[in-house]
Write a protein that holds these residues in place. Structure first.
Motif, mmCIF file in Angstrom:
data_model
loop_
_atom_site.group_PDB
_atom_site.id
_atom_site.type_symbol
_atom_site.label_atom_id
_atom_site.label_comp_id
_atom_site.label_asym_id
_atom_site.label_seq_id
_atom_site.Cartn_x
_atom_site.Cartn_y
_atom_site.Cartn_z
ATOM 1 N N HIS A 73 0.932 -1.282 0.100
ATOM 2 C CA HIS A 73 0.017 0.063 0.018
ATOM 3 C C HIS A 73 0.921 1.035 0.072
ATOM 4 C CE1 HIS A 73 -4.068 -1.539 0.314
ATOM 5 N NE2 HIS A 73 -3.456 -2.552 1.059
ATOM 6 N N TYR A 84 -6.288 -8.665 -1.837
ATOM 7 C CA TYR A 84 -5.972 -7.979 -3.078
ATOM 8 C C TYR A 84 -7.097 -6.834 -3.775
ATOM 9 C CZ TYR A 84 -2.266 -10.908 -3.772
ATOM 10 O OH TYR A 84 -0.873 -11.603 -3.843
ATOM 11 N N ASP A 85 -8.401 -7.059 -3.261
ATOM 12 C CA ASP A 85 -9.400 -5.966 -3.646
ATOM 13 C C ASP A 85 -9.096 -4.923 -2.734
ATOM 14 O OD1 ASP A 85 -10.834 -7.845 -4.950
ATOM 15 O OD2 ASP A 85 -12.334 -8.298 -3.414
ATOM 16 N N LEU A 110 -6.002 -3.375 -2.531
ATOM 17 C CA LEU A 110 -4.885 -2.792 -3.152
ATOM 18 C C LEU A 110 -5.134 -1.651 -4.209
ATOM 19 C CD1 LEU A 110 -2.345 -6.001 -3.628
ATOM 20 C CD2 LEU A 110 -2.539 -4.436 -1.756
ATOM 21 N N GLU A 140 -3.977 0.301 -7.715
ATOM 22 C CA GLU A 140 -3.656 -0.054 -9.056
ATOM 23 C C GLU A 140 -2.314 -0.211 -9.500
ATOM 24 O OE1 GLU A 140 -6.109 -1.483 -11.032
ATOM 25 O OE2 GLU A 140 -7.394 -0.896 -9.222
ATOM 26 N N LYS A 143 -1.578 -5.700 -8.412
ATOM 27 C CA LYS A 143 -3.119 -5.727 -8.635
ATOM 28 C C LYS A 143 -3.629 -6.207 -10.029
ATOM 29 C CE LYS A 143 -7.296 -4.489 -6.910
ATOM 30 N NZ LYS A 143 -7.703 -3.258 -6.427
ATOM 31 N N LYS A 144 -2.615 -5.857 -11.079
ATOM 32 C CA LYS A 144 -2.848 -6.219 -12.306
ATOM 33 C C LYS A 144 -2.587 -7.934 -12.366
ATOM 34 C CE LYS A 144 -1.287 -2.115 -14.423
ATOM 35 N NZ LYS A 144 -0.194 -1.321 -15.359
ATOM 36 N N TYR A 193 -3.426 -9.907 -10.092
ATOM 37 C CA TYR A 193 -4.578 -10.356 -9.319
ATOM 38 C C TYR A 193 -5.588 -10.454 -10.367
ATOM 39 C CZ TYR A 193 -8.822 -10.337 -6.502
ATOM 40 O OH TYR A 193 -10.160 -10.571 -5.898
ATOM 41 N N ARG A 194 -5.877 -9.286 -11.160
ATOM 42 C CA ARG A 194 -6.865 -9.509 -12.114
ATOM 43 C C ARG A 194 -6.725 -10.414 -13.334
ATOM 44 N NH1 ARG A 194 -9.906 -5.142 -10.777
ATOM 45 N NH2 ARG A 194 -9.152 -3.237 -9.877
#
Length: 595
Positions: free
Chosen positions: A6, A105-106, A108, A110, A114-115, A117-118
């Motif tokens: 973060h 992860y939600d 976090l 961008e 995070k990418k 995770y997506r």
């Protein structure tokens, strides 16, 4: 140290508000800071969580030798153990449904993580999806469990009327308690330099690098300007201690104690750090290498450049991003808004309601701190109500149960707290002998009566919420930024606000954080000018002139910086800046009071 995911942290708030915040947010990668001031509170909260979680608990009584350090070590070890367990459980949880790792992860920002995770969520090949999930589990690291010591809170201790050796003082005992804990984290030193405390830190191996150049425990300095960072950094480096982070805080637009400076605004301060960051590193490194060499600890590799972080009055995602990008800071501190996040901090229900309904006049820069430092306070808190009630009943002052701020020896051999009933009684009795005018006497008497027991009452936010002390009268040290937030929110919502996924602002007319700081300093300058005119201010007239000059210089800096703003923000910013400039220019320096 592990790089945390973060770009914000939760600073220390009072003693009770963030006393166990790591238990609530560290597993989600969010770093936070707890205060080591109140070992009485620390012991109570350790007992509470041990009983709640069926952990073994052995009380550490106050009379036991070195009890303060032992209590702190035991509590920090408990936090370390519990957070490690939480992280293990989180890493093993499911990415489906409401699994804890999904929440991690939600939350976090961008980032590349995070990418990643997506990408996993979108993957349709089950084998590849499982592989990506395994990678993500390993990267779900906790936030840091950091601690704070106010260097001014270093009262000597007494046993049977005899002063104990310096290492048993308040701050040095707290430092020892942290140094002997199992935590791998950072200690934040605030409130200025302390030669004996900084020198004492050099006695603990965890503050020195291992052969790979890694630190078990890092040092963070909270500072208000570049000069302070340079002086303190060199002082520590000369003792073989490396500063891993300089945490810049607004001198006035903050919560808790406000360590005022003569109008040095946050923007120009950060600009100086930005310009001289490399110079600060090289100056510190030269002294550090020489000190370590003299200690027989030659460096195999140079430590990394100190992180730069900032806190104080940040209220929008736009301001947050501006600080990160324009000033190139590594993290921002969000304190006061988190008072309205029960998942992160401790505020009892009654005071949550009072914070939500607070008006501008309810949040004020008071003289209630026994340290003699201006202190942001909620006028409607139980603590303030109890203080006023004791005055009305003819028993002003606090019973002083903890004696953590016993610093005044004006009337006693052993120091007592300026907020204590004994001190207030003695001081009021002696005021007529001090040769003050009736007007001055009234002002000084009010200052004596304004002091309150913040060391005990700041713990009330936790002890009342947890049912530890149902008679607690909490003091609330919110900053003025609380006026812009008007509802209790979830951790998701506050983190979403910080990262611009939503807005929680209740005040659409809220001024930019830089403008708000100027406004607060204008009010402070006006106050100090009046005190000077009334003969209640020991400052020189040149100080007030410098204060005014610094504010006007800061305004010129901001005027030149507005090209960095989004166009629809720029015009309003310049308009308000011009209004503040005119207000300052119209302020005439006062003449000293006659006689």
């Amino acid at each position: 140290m592990t790089k945390h995911p973060h770009s914000f942290h939760i600073p220390v708030m009072g003693t009770g508000f963030t006393i166990d915040t790591p238990l609530k947010v560290a597993r989600y990668g969010i770093s936070s800071v707890i205060s080591l001031v109140d070992d009485v509170l620390i012991e109570k909260v350790r007992k509470y969580h041990c009983q709640r979680l069926n952990e073994p608990y052995e009380p550490i009584e106050a009379g036991v030798p070195d009890s303060r350090a032992h209590r702190i070590t035991a509590y920090l070890n408990l936090l370390d153990r519990l957070v490690r367990r939480q992280v293990t459980d989180l890493q093993a949880s499911s990415f489906e449904g409401n699994g804890e790792i999904r929440r991690y992860y939600d939350l976090l920002p961008e980032t590349d993580l995070k990418k990643q995770y997506r990408k996993m969520l979108a993957e349709t090949d089950e084998k590849e999806k499982a592989r990506l999930q395994d990678e993500l589990r390993l990267q779900a690291v906790p936030g840091s469990i950091d601690v704070n010591i106010m260097t001014k809170l270093d009262c000597d201790t007494y046993r049977n009327g005899e002063k104990q050796p310096p290492e048993y003082s308040g701050a040095m005992s707290a430092l020892r308690g942290y140094a002997q804990s199992t935590l791998r984290s950072a200690i934040v030193f605030s409130a200025g330099i302390s030669q004996r405390l900084y020198g004492y830190a050099a006695q603990f191996e965890d503050f020195f690098p291992d052969k790979a150049g890694n630190f078990i425990k890092e040092i963070v300095l909270k500072v208000s300007d570049y000069r302070s960072a340079l002086i303190q950094g060199k002082f520590l480096a000369n003792r073989g201690l490396w500063v891993a982070e300089f945490r810049v805080e607004s001198g006035l637009n903050c919560g808790g104690h406000a360590f005022l400076n003569p109008g040095h605004l946050l923007g120009p301060v950060l600009e100086e750090f930005k310009e001289k960051r490399r110079e600060l590193y090289e100056t510190q490194l030269k002294v550090y290498e020489k000190a370590l060499s003299g200690m027989g600890r030659p460096l195999d590799q140079a430590p990394p450049q100190a992180r730069l972080t900032v806190q104080g009055g940040i209220g929008t995602a736009g301001e947050n991003d501006f600080l990160l990008n324009f000033y190139q800071v590594d993290s921002t501190g969000w304190g006061t808004p988190f008072l309205l996040v029960p998942e992160a901090t401790n505020v009892d229900q009654e005071h949550l309601d009072r914070l939500i309904h607070a008006k501008k006049e309810d949040v004020y820069l008071s003289n209630s701190s026994p340290l003699g430092v201006p202190y942001w306070s909620l006028r409607t808190s139980y603590s303030e109500e109890a203080r006023r009630r004791r005055i009305q009943e003819g028993h002003p002052g606090s019973p002083c149960p903890n004696k953590l701020l016993a610093t005044n020896a004006e009337f006693t051999k052993i120091p007592i707290c300026p907020a204590s009933r004994l001190y207030v009684k003695r001081k009021l009795e002696h005021l007529p002998e001090e040769g003050l005018s009736p007007e001055q006497l009234a002002v000084v008497k009010a200052l004596v009566l304004e002091k309150t027991c913040i060391c005990h009452d700041l713990a009330g936010s936790a002890t009342l919420k947890y049912g530890i002390d149902q008679d607690a009268t909490p003091s609330v040290c919110c900053g003025p930024n609380i006026l812009n937030f008007k509802k209790i929110v979830s951790l998701e919502d506050m983190v979403g606000h910080i990262y611009g996924r939503m807005s929680l602002l209740a005040n659409s007319d809220r001024p930019n954080m830089f403008l708000e700081e100027i406004r607060l300093y204008v009010e402070q300058l006006r106050k100090e000018m009046k005190e000077f005119s009334d003969g209640l201010q020991s400052r020189q007239q040149s100080y007030l002139a410098g204060f005014k000059k610094n504010l006007l210089s800061g305004i010129e800096y901001y005027r030149g910086m507005t090209r960095q703003f989004i166009e629809d923000q720029r015009d309003r910013f310049l308009e308000e800046l011009k209004s503040l400039q005119q207000e300052i220019e119209m302020m005439s320096l006062p003449r000293p009071a006659e006689g």
